[in-house]
Design a protein around this motif. Structure first.
Motif, short mmCIF file in Angstrom:
data_model
loop_
_atom_site.label_atom_id
_atom_site.label_comp_id
_atom_site.label_asym_id
_atom_site.label_seq_id
_atom_site.Cartn_x
_atom_site.Cartn_y
_atom_site.Cartn_z
N ARG A 89 31.74 38.97 47.20
CA ARG A 89 31.91 40.39 48.05
C ARG A 89 33.30 40.30 48.49
O ARG A 89 33.95 41.53 48.36
N LEU A 90 34.19 39.11 48.70
CA LEU A 90 35.43 39.41 49.13
C LEU A 90 36.23 39.83 47.77
O LEU A 90 37.21 40.60 47.90
N ASN A 91 35.85 39.19 46.73
CA ASN A 91 36.86 39.58 45.36
C ASN A 91 36.61 41.12 45.07
O ASN A 91 37.37 41.84 44.73
N GLU A 92 35.43 41.63 45.42
CA GLU A 92 35.09 43.09 45.31
C GLU A 92 36.05 44.05 46.36
O GLU A 92 36.59 44.92 45.68
N TYR A 93 36.03 43.31 47.37
CA TYR A 93 36.86 44.05 48.44
C TYR A 93 38.49 44.07 48.11
O TYR A 93 38.82 45.15 48.07
N ALA A 99 45.48 41.74 41.90
CA ALA A 99 44.21 41.43 42.67
C ALA A 99 43.37 40.11 41.88
O ALA A 99 43.25 39.32 42.66
N ALA A 100 43.65 39.91 40.65
CA ALA A 100 42.97 38.84 40.03
C ALA A 100 43.72 37.52 40.61
O ALA A 100 43.11 36.52 40.73
N GLU A 101 44.89 37.66 41.04
CA GLU A 101 45.74 36.43 41.39
C GLU A 101 45.42 36.13 42.84
O GLU A 101 45.30 35.11 43.50
N LEU A 102 44.89 37.19 43.45
CA LEU A 102 44.28 36.84 45.04
C LEU A 102 42.63 36.59 45.01
O LEU A 102 42.14 36.13 46.14
N PHE A 103 42.08 36.81 43.94
CA PHE A 103 40.53 36.28 44.19
C PHE A 103 40.44 34.75 44.53
O PHE A 103 41.17 33.88 44.34
N VAL A 104 39.25 34.78 45.31
CA VAL A 104 38.90 33.47 45.84
C VAL A 104 37.86 32.99 44.83
O VAL A 104 37.04 33.63 44.23
N ASP A 105 37.41 31.69 44.93
CA ASP A 105 36.42 31.09 44.17
C ASP A 105 35.25 30.55 45.18
O ASP A 105 35.47 30.33 46.39
N GLU A 106 34.01 30.45 44.89
CA GLU A 106 33.04 30.06 45.44
C GLU A 106 33.43 28.74 46.54
O GLU A 106 33.20 28.86 47.67
#
Ligand code: SF4
Length: 380
Positions: free
Chosen positions: A303-307, A369-376
């Protein structure tokens, strides 16, 4: 408030670059429309009685359908949902379908917004793309729709492919500006696997797309449309003030929607689901009252990555306050520490707790955006 998306999976011919789900055979059309009505009934609780503010016919090519077929789907929605009387009801249409008679019949439906797939005003480019229309239809279709009294019109263009010189690109944009329509979408040509275009490139029949050309043409687009009083409200979307697409804005702002038809996606805030991308299997499954969908329950990281992905692409930007409220302090700290590298480069702008792309950053939206993505594991 919620939206409904219809996927109409038929096209007259296969554009070389397209990887959407569609069939060029209309053999199953009637059965498929019946199956879609059945899906509306079976999914009547998906949106939990929220008022329907937008309906969107996409595809494929919805303008392949007759006006009465479109209206029957709308009637079915009204039967099971509370549709706002001022709902935005958009239909994607290809120029070759928009003859005077078709537009007149569509005037009798509730459709009140057209999205016209122009792509180019040059015959050689349209032929290269394998589009079903020619330049003259691109020109006359917009005028016809306007003459029939529709004002809420958007049109699509494509840039960043080898045939398109900067002069031709400028001409395409100028043509649309001249039509005085309130909304324009423009997409860089991408090479999706399993398309004819990808195969031509693999076999050396076609040179690859050029990112430098694409970036230069994106900048031409932004500058020209800004001079024509269009607001750049999402990376690929431009509108005159007050004419943002409500349906797409709702997607980007996380509003729930129900997708009807083969390959259509649905989202309700907690999960995402997508229907099978196969017309005959879709029809067969619905004939047994089964919606053939796969469901993914969204994790906090999803959800955070989509946001991050959707908000950064919009004029509204990414709200750090929202991230803290919805995902917690630790997630906020992670994002904040990654943002610095981009604010230093001036690709991201920080205004209080709002983060937006700078003009230069718009060229690298997906990468940022990809660089800001978080992982589980960030949420364990
Ligand atoms: S008309 Fe649209 S959906 Fe159909 S093949 Fe062309 S790009 Fe794809």
């Amino acid at each position: 408030m919620a939206g409904i998306y219809f996927h109409i999976p038929f096209c007259k011919r296969a554009c070389h670059y397209c990887d959407f789900h569609f069939s060029t055979s209309l053999k199953l059309k009637d059965e498929l429309l019946e199956a879609m009505k059945r899906e509306i009934m079976l999914q009547k609780h998906y949106l939990a009685n929220q008022k329907i503010q937008t309906i969107y016919f996409g595809g494929g090519t919805p303008s392949i359908l007759r006006a009465d077929e479109i209206q029957k789907l709308l009637d079915e929605i009204s039967h099971f949902h509370d549709v706002d009387p001022d709902a935005e009801i958009t239909m994607e249409a290809n120029p070759d379908d928009l003859d005077a008679e078709k537009i007149k019949s569509l005037r009798q439906t509730q459709v009140n917004r057209f999205s016209i797939g122009i792509q180019s005003f040059f015959n050689e480019d349209l032929i290269w793309m394998n589009r079903a229309h020619l330049a003259v239809e691109a020109e006359t279709s917009v005028k016809r729709v306007q003459d029939a009294g529709f004002e809420n019109i958007t049109a699509d263009l494509i840039y960043g492919y080898p045939l398109l010189t900067d002069d031709k690109w400028t001409h395409n944009i100028d043509q649309l500006i001249q039509f005085d329509i309130p909304h324009i979408s423009a997409y860089s040509m991408t090479v999706e696997p399993k398309t004819a275009l990808a195969s031509f490139i693999r076999r050396g029949k076609q040179i690859p797309m050029d990112e430098v050309q694409s970036s230069a043409q994106f900048i031409i687009l932004i500058d020209k449309l800004a001079s024509a009083n269009f607001e750049h409200y999402e990376i690929s979307n431009f509108a005159k003030p007050g004419n943002y697409s409500k349906h797409n804005s709702n997607y980007w702002n996380g509003i729930s929607y129900l997708g009807i038809g083969p390959s259509a996606h649905s989202f309700n805030g907690k999960s995402r689901q997508w229907n099978i991308a196969n017309n005959s299997r879709y029809v067969e499954s619905l004939s047994q009252n089964n919606v053939p969908a796969e469901i993914e329950i969204l994790s906090n990281a999803n959800r955070l990555n989509e946001y991050i992905m959707t908000s950064l692409r919009t004029i509204w930007g990414m709200d750090l306050n929202k991230i803290e409220i919805d995902f917690g302090k630790e997630a906020l700290q992670l994002i904040k520490s990654d943002i610095n590298q981009f604010t230093e480069k001036k690709w991201l702008l920080k205004n209080g707790e709002l983060i937006t792309l700078s003009s230069e950053g718009k060229l690298f939206a997906d990468r940022i955006a990809a660089e800001l993505f978080v992982d589980e594991s960030s949420f364990l």
